[in-house]
Design an enzyme around this catalytic site. Structure first.
Site, short mmCIF file in Angstrom:
data_model
loop_
_atom_site.label_atom_id
_atom_site.label_comp_id
_atom_site.label_asym_id
_atom_site.label_seq_id
_atom_site.Cartn_x
_atom_site.Cartn_y
_atom_site.Cartn_z
N HIS A 136 -0.34 -3.94 -1.83
CA HIS A 136 -0.77 -4.18 -0.45
C HIS A 136 -2.01 -3.36 -0.10
CE1 HIS A 136 0.75 -0.20 0.74
NE2 HIS A 136 1.80 -0.47 -0.05
N GLU A 173 9.95 -1.49 -1.56
CA GLU A 173 9.64 -0.23 -2.21
C GLU A 173 10.90 0.60 -2.43
OE1 GLU A 173 8.11 1.44 -4.27
OE2 GLU A 173 6.21 1.99 -3.34
#
EC number: 5.4.2.11
Length: 195
Positions: A8, A82
């Site tokens: 990202h 994550e």
């Protein structure tokens, strides 16, 4: 199957100097610009047929921009989130020093997951993604820790291997799995950010 692993863009946690992990921060204005540059490059050089992406904001926004630019579907997957850093999520680096780091791979940070659990979660979702072999090229848009686990899986590295793959904001890694070979085209390319 060709696989793009894409991190990202810059998130608000990066400029606040806090632990991110499961803390759900959006992209910054700089991060959005990085994402648009990455998406243009991917569209022109190696457009995927489908995108798999984490559900956390910084990744879902990155993946959505990419999908719109390329014109392909996204499959959002919670298993691509994550590392679950539990109580550390959102804490400043200074505050987080109050909590001891796990000494062993099986130990968890309070409210989080162990490194073994994280690796096994990513191994499992990677296997699921690879079994969708009807695609020639896919993208997995995720987080630095997730991409590290995916690369460790690709290289058949043991869970005890203390080796880190650098992943910059919108860094692209391009790997390929065929019946005969595994090929690394490149890792952590951020050439699109220098334009």
């Amino acid at each position: 199957m060709e696989i793009l692993l894409i991190r990202h863009g810059e998130s608000e946690a990066d400029i606040l100097n806090v632990h991110e992990g499961r803390a759900d921060f959006p992209l910054t204005a700089k991060g959005r610009n990085q994402v648009h540059l990455m998406a243009a490059r991917v569209k022109n050089e190696f457009p995927p047929e489908i995108i798999w992406a984490s559900t956390l904001q910084r990744v879902s926004e990155t993946a959505s921009v990419l999908a719109e630019k390329v014109g392909c579907p996204i499959h959002f997957e919670e298993e691509l989130m994550e590392y679950n850093n539990g109580i550390l999520a959102g804490l400043s680096f200074k505050e987080a020093k109050k909590y001891p780091n796990p000494k062993y791979l099986h130990e968890r940070i309070e409210g989080g997951e162990s490194h073994i659990e994280f690796r096994m979660r990513i191994e499992s979702i990677f296997s699921k993604i690879l079994s969708s072999a009807q695609y020639n090229r896919i993208a997995i848009v995720a987080h630095g820790g997730v991409i590290n686990c995916l690369l460790r899986s690709f290289f058949h590295m043991p869970v005890t291997k203390d080796f880190y793959f650098k992943n910059g904001d919108t860094g692209i890694s391009y790997i390929e799995i065929t019946e005969q070979d595994k090929v690394v085209h490149f890792l952590n390319s951020i050439a699109h950010l220098s334009k």
